[in-house]
Design a protein around this motif. Structure first.
Motif, PDB file in Angstrom:
ATOM      1  N   GLN A  82      28.786  30.939  82.731  1.00 43.96           N
ATOM      2  CA  GLN A  82      28.108  32.143  82.278  1.00 43.96           C
ATOM      3  C   GLN A  82      29.054  33.335  82.200  1.00 43.96           C
ATOM      4  OE1 GLN A  82      24.932  32.421  85.118  1.00 43.96           O
ATOM      5  NE2 GLN A  82      23.525  31.228  83.850  1.00 43.96           N
ATOM      6  N   ARG A  83      30.070  33.351  83.022  1.00 47.59           N
ATOM      7  CA  ARG A  83      31.023  34.463  83.046  1.00 47.59           C
ATOM      8  C   ARG A  83      32.214  34.230  82.125  1.00 47.59           C
ATOM      9  NH1 ARG A  83      31.257  34.566  89.348  1.00 47.59           N
ATOM     10  NH2 ARG A  83      29.175  35.295  89.782  1.00 47.59           N
ATOM     11  N   ALA A  84      32.329  33.047  81.540  1.00 49.85           N
ATOM     12  CA  ALA A  84      33.479  32.745  80.689  1.00 49.85           C
ATOM     13  C   ALA A  84      33.460  33.647  79.466  1.00 49.85           C
ATOM     14  CB  ALA A  84      33.448  31.278  80.262  1.00 49.85           C
ATOM     15  N   PRO A  85      34.596  34.273  79.166  1.00 46.08           N
ATOM     16  CA  PRO A  85      34.647  35.143  77.992  1.00 46.08           C
ATOM     17  C   PRO A  85      34.532  34.317  76.703  1.00 46.08           C
ATOM     18  CG  PRO A  85      36.831  34.892  78.947  1.00 46.08           C
ATOM     19  CD  PRO A  85      35.853  34.193  79.861  1.00 46.08           C
ATOM     20  N   LEU A  86      33.985  34.953  75.702  1.00 48.40           N
ATOM     21  CA  LEU A  86      33.871  34.317  74.396  1.00 48.40           C
ATOM     22  C   LEU A  86      35.193  34.518  73.657  1.00 48.40           C
ATOM     23  CD1 LEU A  86      30.311  35.604  73.478  1.00 48.40           C
ATOM     24  CD2 LEU A  86      30.938  33.279  74.129  1.00 48.40           C
ATOM     25  N   VAL A  87      36.063  33.554  73.826  1.00 51.26           N
ATOM     26  CA  VAL A  87      37.389  33.652  73.238  1.00 51.26           C
ATOM     27  C   VAL A  87      37.430  32.817  71.967  1.00 51.26           C
ATOM     28  CG1 VAL A  87      39.845  33.233  73.600  1.00 51.26           C
ATOM     29  CG2 VAL A  87      38.416  33.969  75.503  1.00 51.26           C
ATOM     30  N   THR A  88      37.841  33.446  70.868  1.00 49.38           N
ATOM     31  CA  THR A  88      38.009  32.758  69.602  1.00 49.38           C
ATOM     32  C   THR A  88      39.433  33.017  69.141  1.00 49.38           C
ATOM     33  OG1 THR A  88      35.695  33.174  69.062  1.00 49.38           O
ATOM     34  CG2 THR A  88      37.131  32.521  67.252  1.00 49.38           C
ATOM     35  N   PRO A  89      40.184  31.969  68.838  1.00 47.56           N
ATOM     36  CA  PRO A  89      41.568  32.191  68.403  1.00 47.56           C
ATOM     37  C   PRO A  89      41.626  32.864  67.031  1.00 47.56           C
ATOM     38  CG  PRO A  89      41.001  29.842  68.336  1.00 47.56           C
ATOM     39  CD  PRO A  89      39.828  30.561  68.895  1.00 47.56           C
ATOM     40  N   THR A  90      42.505  33.829  66.902  1.00 55.71           N
ATOM     41  CA  THR A  90      42.731  34.521  65.633  1.00 55.71           C
ATOM     42  C   THR A  90      44.167  35.002  65.597  1.00 55.71           C
ATOM     43  OG1 THR A  90      42.050  36.367  64.223  1.00 55.71           O
ATOM     44  CG2 THR A  90      41.871  36.710  66.596  1.00 55.71           C
ATOM     45  N   ASP A  91      44.695  35.140  64.390  1.00 55.29           N
ATOM     46  CA  ASP A  91      46.058  35.665  64.265  1.00 55.29           C
ATOM     47  C   ASP A  91      46.070  37.191  64.217  1.00 55.29           C
ATOM     48  OD1 ASP A  91      44.851  35.672  61.693  1.00 55.29           O
ATOM     49  OD2 ASP A  91      46.826  35.784  60.745  1.00 55.29           O
ATOM     50  N   LEU A  92      44.889  37.808  64.207  1.00 54.76           N
ATOM     51  CA  LEU A  92      44.822  39.267  64.246  1.00 54.76           C
ATOM     52  C   LEU A  92      45.039  39.743  65.681  1.00 54.76           C
ATOM     53  CD1 LEU A  92      41.696  39.879  61.977  1.00 54.76           C
ATOM     54  CD2 LEU A  92      44.109  40.089  61.348  1.00 54.76           C
ATOM     55  N   ASP A  93      45.682  40.899  65.820  1.00 52.91           N
ATOM     56  CA  ASP A  93      45.922  41.397  67.177  1.00 52.91           C
ATOM     57  C   ASP A  93      44.639  41.981  67.774  1.00 52.91           C
ATOM     58  OD1 ASP A  93      45.653  44.149  66.387  1.00 52.91           O
ATOM     59  OD2 ASP A  93      47.786  44.235  65.866  1.00 52.91           O
ATOM     60  N   ALA A  94      44.699  42.299  69.044  1.00 49.42           N
ATOM     61  CA  ALA A  94      43.519  42.765  69.777  1.00 49.42           C
ATOM     62  C   ALA A  94      42.959  44.060  69.180  1.00 49.42           C
ATOM     63  CB  ALA A  94      43.860  42.972  71.254  1.00 49.42           C
ATOM     64  N   ARG A  95      43.839  44.960  68.724  1.00 48.28           N
ATOM     65  CA  ARG A  95      43.356  46.211  68.106  1.00 48.28           C
ATOM     66  C   ARG A  95      42.588  45.926  66.821  1.00 48.28           C
ATOM     67  NH1 ARG A  95      48.225  50.187  67.284  1.00 48.28           N
ATOM     68  NH2 ARG A  95      48.707  48.353  66.105  1.00 48.28           N
ATOM     69  N   ALA A  96      43.092  44.986  66.025  1.00 41.44           N
ATOM     70  CA  ALA A  96      42.411  44.632  64.778  1.00 41.44           C
ATOM     71  C   ALA A  96      41.033  44.048  65.074  1.00 41.44           C
ATOM     72  CB  ALA A  96      43.253  43.647  63.969  1.00 41.44           C
ATOM     73  N   THR A  97      40.980  43.147  66.039  1.00 41.47           N
ATOM     74  CA  THR A  97      39.701  42.553  66.418  1.00 41.47           C
ATOM     75  C   THR A  97      38.730  43.636  66.877  1.00 41.47           C
ATOM     76  OG1 THR A  97      40.663  40.423  66.982  1.00 41.47           O
ATOM     77  CG2 THR A  97      38.581  40.973  68.030  1.00 41.47           C
ATOM     78  N   ARG A  98      39.189  44.523  67.727  1.00 39.27           N
ATOM     79  CA  ARG A  98      38.347  45.606  68.244  1.00 39.27           C
ATOM     80  C   ARG A  98      37.855  46.514  67.120  1.00 39.27           C
ATOM     81  NH1 ARG A  98      41.934  49.326  70.730  1.00 39.27           N
ATOM     82  NH2 ARG A  98      41.935  50.203  68.650  1.00 39.27           N
ATOM     83  N   ASP A  99      38.756  46.927  66.245  1.00 40.11           N
ATOM     84  CA  ASP A  99      38.399  47.876  65.188  1.00 40.11           C
ATOM     85  C   ASP A  99      37.477  47.259  64.137  1.00 40.11           C
ATOM     86  OD1 ASP A  99      40.020  49.635  66.547  1.00 40.11           O
ATOM     87  OD2 ASP A  99      41.632  49.632  65.056  1.00 40.11           O
ATOM     88  N   VAL A 100      37.820  46.060  63.696  1.00 36.62           N
ATOM     89  CA  VAL A 100      36.994  45.407  62.678  1.00 36.62           C
ATOM     90  C   VAL A 100      35.639  45.025  63.264  1.00 36.62           C
ATOM     91  CG1 VAL A 100      36.791  43.433  61.117  1.00 36.62           C
ATOM     92  CG2 VAL A 100      38.980  44.639  61.320  1.00 36.62           C
ATOM     93  N   ALA A 101      35.634  44.475  64.473  1.00 35.98           N
ATOM     94  CA  ALA A 101      34.362  44.113  65.106  1.00 35.98           C
ATOM     95  C   ALA A 101      33.492  45.350  65.297  1.00 35.98           C
ATOM     96  CB  ALA A 101      34.604  43.406  66.435  1.00 35.98           C
ATOM     97  N   GLY A 102      34.077  46.452  65.708  1.00 34.50           N
ATOM     98  CA  GLY A 102      33.318  47.688  65.878  1.00 34.50           C
ATOM     99  C   GLY A 102      32.716  48.174  64.567  1.00 34.50           C
ATOM    100  N   ALA A 103      33.523  48.162  63.518  1.00 31.88           N
ATOM    101  CA  ALA A 103      33.027  48.593  62.204  1.00 31.88           C
ATOM    102  C   ALA A 103      31.930  47.666  61.705  1.00 31.88           C
ATOM    103  CB  ALA A 103      34.178  48.645  61.201  1.00 31.88           C
ATOM    104  N   MET A 104      32.114  46.384  61.874  1.00 29.95           N
ATOM    105  CA  MET A 104      31.140  45.422  61.348  1.00 29.95           C
ATOM    106  C   MET A 104      29.867  45.374  62.195  1.00 29.95           C
ATOM    107  SD  MET A 104      32.477  44.746  58.571  1.00 29.95           S
ATOM    108  CE  MET A 104      31.188  43.651  57.998  1.00 29.95           C
ATOM    109  N   ASN A 105      29.967  45.605  63.483  1.00 30.24           N
ATOM    110  CA  ASN A 105      28.753  45.664  64.304  1.00 30.24           C
ATOM    111  C   ASN A 105      27.902  46.874  63.918  1.00 30.24           C
ATOM    112  OD1 ASN A 105      28.680  43.331  65.890  1.00 30.24           O
ATOM    113  ND2 ASN A 105      30.221  44.159  67.277  1.00 30.24           N
ATOM    114  N   ALA A 106      28.548  47.994  63.596  1.00 34.17           N
ATOM    115  CA  ALA A 106      27.796  49.161  63.124  1.00 34.17           C
ATOM    116  C   ALA A 106      27.140  48.859  61.778  1.00 34.17           C
ATOM    117  CB  ALA A 106      28.713  50.377  63.022  1.00 34.17           C
ATOM    118  N   ILE A 107      27.856  48.164  60.903  1.00 38.56           N
ATOM    119  CA  ILE A 107      27.281  47.745  59.615  1.00 38.56           C
ATOM    120  C   ILE A 107      26.098  46.812  59.866  1.00 38.56           C
ATOM    121  CG2 ILE A 107      27.692  46.330  57.543  1.00 38.56           C
ATOM    122  CD1 ILE A 107      28.953  49.115  57.315  1.00 38.56           C
ATOM    123  N   LEU A 108      26.264  45.872  60.774  1.00 42.34           N
ATOM    124  CA  LEU A 108      25.191  44.924  61.078  1.00 42.34           C
ATOM    125  C   LEU A 108      23.944  45.653  61.582  1.00 42.34           C
ATOM    126  CD1 LEU A 108      24.208  42.012  61.239  1.00 42.34           C
ATOM    127  CD2 LEU A 108      25.324  41.842  63.488  1.00 42.34           C
TER     128      LEU A 108
END
Length: 182
Positions: free
Chosen positions: A16-42
């Motif tokens: 239950q505490r395991a982080p949801l890790v998905t491999p990507t070639d994007l860096d952590a800032r890209a993941t954070r920024d794009v996910a933030g923008a897309m969650n607001a869109i969602l």
């Protein structure tokens, strides 16, 4: 009474505490920024979907059938965006919306809880909301461009086109026959 082994409960807690890790070639800032923008869109898409369905359900007047069917189609189109947006966020290694409350905290589309709304006002409000959504999609596209997320940007381009089409239909449907369009 049988007791569950402690190791099973401990294992469950770890899962239950395991982080949801998905491999990507994007860096952590890209993941954070794009996910933030897309969650607001969602959140905006869910809010606009519900408003569109609200107006669909509460439509009245001489153009009832045409407006009712158009808003049903537009609602279906909005709902069809939700899963690809959320799955895109997950593919990038981000997490996405978890509840109605989460949507409410992020949405920028105003709710309309009025007891009665004139059909012309419904169409005008949805037109403005779709215009705003198109602008926000363009902002999210800029985030994707900056973070080199071509796949999300590509999806956004299609959603902008769909949003512009909804805006156009809402505008033309509400235009008066004697209007010059200016």
């Amino acid at each position: 009474m049988k007791k569950k082994p402690v190791t099973d409960q401990a294992s469950l807690l770890r899962k239950q505490r395991a982080p949801l890790v998905t491999p990507t070639d994007l860096d952590a800032r890209a993941t954070r920024d794009v996910a933030g923008a897309m969650n607001a869109i969602l959140a905006d898409v869910f809010a606009l979907y519900l408003k569109t369905k609200n107006f669909h359900w509460h439509m009245s007047g001489p153009h009832f059938r045409d407006y009712h069917l158009m808003l049903d189609e537009q609602g279906d189109q909005l709902f069809a965006m939700t899963d690809p947006i959320a799955e895109r966020v997950r593919k990038l290694g981000g997490t996405t919306l978890r509840s109605i409350g989460h949507i409410a905290r992020l949405q920028r589309v105003d709710d309309n809880d009025a007891e009665y709304v004139e059909p012309a006002d419904m169409l005008a409000e949805l037109r403005e909301d779709n215009l705003a959504l198109a602008a926000r999609l363009r902002e999210a596209h800029e985030v994707c461009d900056k973070r080199r997320d071509i796949a999300t940007a590509s999806l956004i381009e299609n959603w902008i086109d769909e949003t512009e089409r909804r805006t156009w239909f809402l505008f033309e449907t509400a235009r008066r026959s004697d209007s010059t369009g200016h």
